[in-house]
Design a protein around this motif. Structure first.
Motif, PDB file in Angstrom:
ATOM      1  N   MET A   1       1.087  -1.493  -0.285  1.00  8.80           N
ATOM      2  CA  MET A   1      -0.709  -0.020   0.099  1.00  8.80           C
ATOM      3  C   MET A   1       0.762   1.141   0.275  1.00  8.80           C
ATOM      4  SD  MET A   1      -3.462   1.408   2.504  1.00  8.80           S
ATOM      5  CE  MET A   1      -4.402   0.133   1.907  1.00  8.80           C
ATOM      6  N   TYR A   2       0.239   2.400  -0.255  1.00  8.63           N
ATOM      7  CA  TYR A   2       0.718   3.064  -0.926  1.00  8.63           C
ATOM      8  C   TYR A   2       0.745   4.697  -0.067  1.00  8.63           C
ATOM      9  CZ  TYR A   2       3.327   2.428  -5.003  1.00  8.63           C
ATOM     10  OH  TYR A   2       4.349   1.654  -5.530  1.00  8.63           O
ATOM     11  N   GLY A   3       1.430   5.672   0.616  1.00  7.80           N
ATOM     12  CA  GLY A   3       0.812   6.376   1.663  1.00  7.80           C
ATOM     13  C   GLY A   3       1.670   7.971   1.814  1.00  7.80           C
ATOM     14  N   VAL A   4       1.542   8.943   2.667  1.00 10.45           N
ATOM     15  CA  VAL A   4       2.220   9.809   3.122  1.00 10.45           C
ATOM     16  C   VAL A   4       1.784  10.289   4.503  1.00 10.45           C
ATOM     17  CG1 VAL A   4       1.600  12.533   2.465  1.00 10.45           C
ATOM     18  CG2 VAL A   4       1.508  10.889   0.711  1.00 10.45           C
ATOM     19  N   VAL A   5       3.011  10.066   4.995  1.00 14.75           N
ATOM     20  CA  VAL A   5       3.355  10.885   5.932  1.00 14.75           C
ATOM     21  C   VAL A   5       3.219  11.962   6.948  1.00 14.75           C
ATOM     22  CG1 VAL A   5       5.371  11.200   8.392  1.00 14.75           C
ATOM     23  CG2 VAL A   5       5.747   8.851   5.936  1.00 14.75           C
ATOM     24  N   LEU A   6       2.294  11.828   8.257  1.00 15.57           N
ATOM     25  CA  LEU A   6       1.680  12.697   7.870  1.00 15.57           C
ATOM     26  C   LEU A   6       2.124  13.586   9.258  1.00 15.57           C
ATOM     27  CD1 LEU A   6      -2.510  11.968   8.340  1.00 15.57           C
ATOM     28  CD2 LEU A   6      -0.840  13.295   6.442  1.00 15.57           C
ATOM     29  N   ALA A  26      -2.681   4.369   9.310  1.00 16.77           N
ATOM     30  CA  ALA A  26      -1.357   3.421   9.644  1.00 16.77           C
ATOM     31  C   ALA A  26      -0.503   4.145  10.670  1.00 16.77           C
ATOM     32  CB  ALA A  26      -0.761   3.239   8.453  1.00 16.77           C
ATOM     33  N   PHE A  27      -0.060   3.253  11.773  1.00 11.45           N
ATOM     34  CA  PHE A  27       1.140   4.230  12.655  1.00 11.45           C
ATOM     35  C   PHE A  27       1.883   2.640  12.519  1.00 11.45           C
ATOM     36  CE2 PHE A  27      -3.215   4.939  14.011  1.00 11.45           C
ATOM     37  CZ  PHE A  27      -3.029   5.464  14.624  1.00 11.45           C
ATOM     38  N   TYR A  28       2.843   3.030  12.303  1.00 10.22           N
ATOM     39  CA  TYR A  28       4.788   2.209  12.347  1.00 10.22           C
ATOM     40  C   TYR A  28       4.926   3.332  13.898  1.00 10.22           C
ATOM     41  CZ  TYR A  28       9.667   2.144  10.753  1.00 10.22           C
ATOM     42  OH  TYR A  28      10.334   1.252  11.117  1.00 10.22           O
ATOM     43  N   LYS A  29       6.358   2.029  14.162  1.00 10.60           N
ATOM     44  CA  LYS A  29       6.826   2.309  15.082  1.00 10.60           C
ATOM     45  C   LYS A  29       8.437   0.966  15.102  1.00 10.60           C
ATOM     46  CE  LYS A  29       8.229   2.702  20.150  1.00 10.60           C
ATOM     47  NZ  LYS A  29       7.368   2.943  21.707  1.00 10.60           N
ATOM     48  N   ASP A  30       9.665   1.576  14.389  1.00  8.97           N
ATOM     49  CA  ASP A  30       9.948   0.442  14.376  1.00  8.97           C
ATOM     50  C   ASP A  30      11.286  -0.095  16.060  1.00  8.97           C
ATOM     51  OD1 ASP A  30      12.531  -0.750  14.067  1.00  8.97           O
ATOM     52  OD2 ASP A  30      13.675   0.732  12.949  1.00  8.97           O
ATOM     53  N   GLU A  31      10.486  -0.575  16.166  1.00  6.31           N
ATOM     54  CA  GLU A  31      11.054  -1.370  17.681  1.00  6.31           C
ATOM     55  C   GLU A  31      12.569  -1.802  17.707  1.00  6.31           C
ATOM     56  OE1 GLU A  31       8.739  -1.734  19.931  1.00  6.31           O
ATOM     57  OE2 GLU A  31       7.235  -1.130  19.343  1.00  6.31           O
ATOM     58  N   LEU A  45       6.585  10.263   0.952  1.00  8.77           N
ATOM     59  CA  LEU A  45       5.115   9.286   0.166  1.00  8.77           C
ATOM     60  C   LEU A  45       5.845   8.157   0.453  1.00  8.77           C
ATOM     61  CD1 LEU A  45       2.801   8.450  -1.551  1.00  8.77           C
ATOM     62  CD2 LEU A  45       4.397   8.520  -3.874  1.00  8.77           C
ATOM     63  N   VAL A  46       5.093   7.331   0.743  1.00  2.00           N
ATOM     64  CA  VAL A  46       5.693   5.297   1.405  1.00  2.00           C
ATOM     65  C   VAL A  46       4.903   4.509   0.356  1.00  2.00           C
ATOM     66  CG1 VAL A  46       6.674   6.497   3.397  1.00  2.00           C
ATOM     67  CG2 VAL A  46       4.538   5.561   3.689  1.00  2.00           C
ATOM     68  N   GLU A  47       5.687   2.953   0.930  1.00  2.00           N
ATOM     69  CA  GLU A  47       5.554   2.015   0.716  1.00  2.00           C
ATOM     70  C   GLU A  47       5.234   1.058   1.466  1.00  2.00           C
ATOM     71  OE1 GLU A  47       4.885  -1.317  -2.830  1.00  2.00           O
ATOM     72  OE2 GLU A  47       7.054   0.287  -2.465  1.00  2.00           O
ATOM     73  N   PHE A  48       4.636   0.392   2.044  1.00  2.00           N
ATOM     74  CA  PHE A  48       4.410  -0.360   3.148  1.00  2.00           C
ATOM     75  C   PHE A  48       3.422  -1.350   3.067  1.00  2.00           C
ATOM     76  CE2 PHE A  48       1.725   3.057   3.761  1.00  2.00           C
ATOM     77  CZ  PHE A  48       1.015   2.342   4.227  1.00  2.00           C
ATOM     78  N   ASP A  49       3.536  -2.909   3.635  1.00  2.00           N
ATOM     79  CA  ASP A  49       2.875  -4.009   3.753  1.00  2.00           C
ATOM     80  C   ASP A  49       2.065  -3.371   5.090  1.00  2.00           C
ATOM     81  OD1 ASP A  49       3.757  -5.345   1.649  1.00  2.00           O
ATOM     82  OD2 ASP A  49       4.900  -6.339   3.413  1.00  2.00           O
ATOM     83  N   LEU A  50       0.409  -3.610   4.871  1.00  2.00           N
ATOM     84  CA  LEU A  50      -0.863  -3.278   5.806  1.00  2.00           C
ATOM     85  C   LEU A  50      -1.058  -4.581   6.760  1.00  2.00           C
ATOM     86  CD1 LEU A  50      -2.110  -0.804   7.063  1.00  2.00           C
ATOM     87  CD2 LEU A  50      -4.158  -1.554   5.373  1.00  2.00           C
ATOM     88  N   ARG A  51      -0.893  -4.346   8.173  1.00  2.00           N
ATOM     89  CA  ARG A  51      -0.744  -5.452   8.749  1.00  2.00           C
ATOM     90  C   ARG A  51      -2.177  -5.032   9.965  1.00  2.00           C
ATOM     91  NH1 ARG A  51       3.435  -7.087  11.776  1.00  2.00           N
ATOM     92  NH2 ARG A  51       3.846  -8.437   9.787  1.00  2.00           N
ATOM     93  N   GLU A  52      -3.255  -5.613  10.371  1.00  2.00           N
ATOM     94  CA  GLU A  52      -4.244  -5.242  10.717  1.00  2.00           C
ATOM     95  C   GLU A  52      -4.047  -5.668  12.673  1.00  2.00           C
ATOM     96  OE1 GLU A  52      -8.459  -3.522   9.343  1.00  2.00           O
ATOM     97  OE2 GLU A  52      -7.739  -3.271   7.696  1.00  2.00           O
ATOM     98  N   VAL A  53      -3.916  -5.089  13.732  1.00  2.00           N
ATOM     99  CA  VAL A  53      -3.727  -5.608  14.766  1.00  2.00           C
ATOM    100  C   VAL A  53      -4.953  -5.057  15.788  1.00  2.00           C
ATOM    101  CG1 VAL A  53      -2.708  -6.024  16.420  1.00  2.00           C
ATOM    102  CG2 VAL A  53      -1.988  -6.313  14.359  1.00  2.00           C
ATOM    103  N   ASP A  54      -6.116  -5.944  16.485  1.00  2.00           N
ATOM    104  CA  ASP A  54      -7.384  -5.578  17.098  1.00  2.00           C
ATOM    105  C   ASP A  54      -7.688  -4.323  15.836  1.00  2.00           C
ATOM    106  OD1 ASP A  54      -7.388  -7.379  18.354  1.00  2.00           O
ATOM    107  OD2 ASP A  54      -5.978  -6.050  20.349  1.00  2.00           O
ATOM    108  N   ASP A  55      -7.754  -3.191  16.318  1.00  2.00           N
ATOM    109  CA  ASP A  55      -8.718  -1.754  15.812  1.00  2.00           C
ATOM    110  C   ASP A  55      -7.559  -1.008  15.121  1.00  2.00           C
ATOM    111  OD1 ASP A  55     -10.655  -2.615  16.376  1.00  2.00           O
ATOM    112  OD2 ASP A  55     -11.616  -1.780  17.831  1.00  2.00           O
ATOM    113  N   MET A  56      -6.241  -1.527  14.659  1.00  2.00           N
ATOM    114  CA  MET A  56      -5.611  -0.754  14.799  1.00  2.00           C
ATOM    115  C   MET A  56      -4.686  -0.821  13.375  1.00  2.00           C
ATOM    116  SD  MET A  56      -2.005   0.740  16.682  1.00  2.00           S
ATOM    117  CE  MET A  56      -2.841   1.824  17.780  1.00  2.00           C
TER     118      MET A  56
END
Length: 121
Positions: A1-6, A26-31, A45-56
């Protein structure tokens, strides 16, 4: 998926991304790499894989497709929100039905045929 960092936090290497499907953000945190500065800045503009966990929605393995592609987008969204607050539009009030209003019906519908017949009587 594509998106824009806000929004991004360089110290904690986190970001919030507006997704191309216009659903939830979508939220990103590099653990794994908290010591390095964030790779993302608002407007990238970023490209990423999307994972849905609960409501996030989580952005997984994001990468920059085009840096600073939409630099004004975060500010534009804030301005649009402020403008909506200032200019709240009241919903239209229903007006009582008047006898001098003629309802128009598309050609070929049963109501259209009856309306033509009644007009010539």
């Amino acid at each position: 998926m594509y998106g824009v960092v806000l929004w991004s936090d360089k110290k904690q290497n986190r970001a919030v991304i507006w997704c191309e499907d216009h659903r939830n953000l979508a939220f990103y945190k590099d653990e794994s790499n908290l010591s390095e500065a964030s790779l993302f800045v608002p407007g990238d503009l970023v490209e990423f894989d999307l994972r849905e966990v609960d409501d996030m929605r989580l952005a997984v393995d994001p990468c920059v497709v085009s840096a600073h592609e939409f630099p004004s987008l975060p500010g534009d969204l804030k301005a649009a929100k402020a403008n909506l607050r200032r200019n709240k539009i009241a919903p239209p009030t229903p007006s009582p039905r008047k006898n001098n209003v003629v309802a128009l019906h598309p050609r070929g519908t049963p109501k259209a045929h009856r309306a033509v017949e009644s007009a010539y009587r």
